[in-house]
Design a protein around this motif. Structure first.
Motif, PDB file in Angstrom:
ATOM      1  N   TRP A 267       0.819  -1.222   0.000  1.00 48.02           N
ATOM      2  CA  TRP A 267       0.000   0.000   0.000  1.00 48.02           C
ATOM      3  C   TRP A 267       0.850   1.267   0.000  1.00 48.02           C
ATOM      4  N   ASP A 268       2.114   1.164   0.451  1.00 49.07           N
ATOM      5  CA  ASP A 268       2.997   2.327   0.498  1.00 49.07           C
ATOM      6  C   ASP A 268       4.162   2.179  -0.485  1.00 49.07           C
ATOM      7  N   ALA A 269       3.931   1.449  -1.562  1.00 52.66           N
ATOM      8  CA  ALA A 269       4.993   1.202  -2.537  1.00 52.66           C
ATOM      9  C   ALA A 269       5.501   2.511  -3.160  1.00 52.66           C
ATOM     10  N   SER A 270       6.717   2.463  -3.678  1.00 52.47           N
ATOM     11  CA  SER A 270       7.328   3.632  -4.306  1.00 52.47           C
ATOM     12  C   SER A 270       6.830   3.782  -5.741  1.00 52.47           C
ATOM     13  N   LEU A 271       5.562   4.044  -5.856  1.00 55.62           N
ATOM     14  CA  LEU A 271       4.918   4.276  -7.139  1.00 55.62           C
ATOM     15  C   LEU A 271       4.273   5.656  -7.104  1.00 55.62           C
ATOM     16  N   GLU A 272       4.106   6.257  -8.276  1.00 57.42           N
ATOM     17  CA  GLU A 272       3.459   7.556  -8.290  1.00 57.42           C
ATOM     18  C   GLU A 272       2.027   7.433  -7.775  1.00 57.42           C
TER      19      GLU A 272
END
Length: 367
Positions: A267-272
């Motif tokens: 849920w807190d991935a390094s994705l925009e």
């Protein structure tokens, strides 16, 4: 608005320029986008609003001598000692002190006060040393790469009297950041944490996507125009809706899109944010209903499945970090408020009434 808030250091525009030059817009995942320097530099301009500026060389030495002699009143023994002379006319310690108050206001004094307080609260440890040395090295390397500056040129152009002076600045900045984070965390409520958990935390999502890249400029041959890229993504979605398989899409458009299997993303991935939000809101085993735009172009997302939502206990620490970041973004004055509160807690008092009034005016801006 006070001079402290308006003051910008010489390298602020260079920081932004370096960041812009090194910005990678090719993939949605940040694993290859920015090095440590860029992450450091991105926040530096904002942090400098609470650092106020640099004073180097002889002037700094004189000012420190004037301010921090042991007498209760901030001046030399009688204030009339000459610090310089020209055409037979002396410039006294009182003259210099008055100029300092008018020009730099309380900035140097606050640097000294904050440094004394924060050094006790956050003693130098291995983590701090490693961070400071890494930041300093990245900073120097970036200036060398983009501007051809050696260490001496870098220090001179940014108003540092020595390399140790530069390290002292980084240490103060590091400690101020620590204190700001603590101030925010101390004021985060359980209700805020629970709400964030309910609104944002989901189980890990197994996701794939294809990207239609938007070219960065007219000379970029690796992507399409904004309109053409969006139209291509819409075309892919239309084919998926009509029954074309995901595997066939990859084959048919292999020379026109970038395919990537991201696997399970938290849920807190390094994705925009737009990409992350879209995949959270999708049903399992479904495709995005419309193109998802990021800074890289237009994506068609395929969400395969989703794991069970983690507990609040397991995610609380990360949620607090997210809330700290959000509150910094939402309140541009939070940095000032945190340090003003710290000085108040440590019973800051002024003997010089002029400086006291300037500081009160300064504080009112952030109430």
């Amino acid at each position: 608005m006070s001079k402290e808030k308006d003051t910008k250091t010489k390298n602020s525009s260079k920081i932004k320029e370096i960041e812009e030059k090194t910005k990678n817009k090719k993939i949605p995942k940040e694993k290859n986008t920015k090095d440590k320097f860029i992450k450091f530099a991105t926040n530096l301009d904002e942090k400098r609003k609470i650092i106020y500026g640099f004073v180097g060389g002889l002037l700094l030495g004189l000012l420190i001598m004037v301010i921090f002699m042991p007498e209760r009143i901030a001046k030399l023994k009688n204030g009339e000692e000459p610090v310089a002379s020209i055409d037979g006319k002396n410039i006294t310690a009182n003259d210099l002190y008055t100029m300092m108050k008018d020009h730099y206001q309380v900035s140097l004094l606050l640097d000294k006060i904050d440094s004394d307080i924060l050094t006790k609260l956050y003693p130098e440890d291995d983590e701090m040393k490693e961070t400071i040395n890494s930041n300093a090295e990245n900073y120097l390397n970036a200036y060398k790469q983009y501007y051809g500056y050696d260490q001496e040129q870098f220090l001179k152009s940014n108003g540092f009297s020595s390399y140790n002076d530069f390290l002292d600045y980084l240490k103060l900045d590091y400690r101020r950041t620590k204190q700001v984070d603590k101030y925010i965390e101390d004021n985060i409520t359980d209700n805020e944490i629970e709400k964030y958990y309910n609104d944002n935390v989901v189980g890990d999502i197994n996701v794939q996507h294809v990207l239609v890249t938007v070219k960065s400029d007219d000379n970029d041959e690796s992507g399409l125009s904004e309109d053409d890229a969006k139209a291509k993504a819409e075309e892919i979605i239309e084919k998926l809706n009509s029954g074309t398989s995901w595997e066939d899409i990859q084959t048919e458009y292999k020379d026109q899109v970038t395919y990537e299997d991201l696997g399970y993303q938290s849920w807190d991935a390094s994705l925009e944010e737009t990409f992350l939000t879209a995949m959270k809101e999708m049903d399992e085993n479904s495709f995005s209903k419309e193109p998802v735009k990021t800074s890289y172009g237009y994506h068609v997302i395929y969400k395969l499945d989703q794991k069970e939502k983690p507990t609040l206990k397991d995610t609380k620490e990360t949620i607090i970090d997210k809330l700290i970041t959000n509150k910094k973004s939402e309140d541009s004055n939070i940095l000032y408020k945190a340090l003003i509160a710290l000085r108040k807690e440590h019973k800051l008092e002024f003997s010089d009434t002029n400086l006291e009034e300037k500081y009160k005016t300064y504080c009112k801006e952030y109430e």
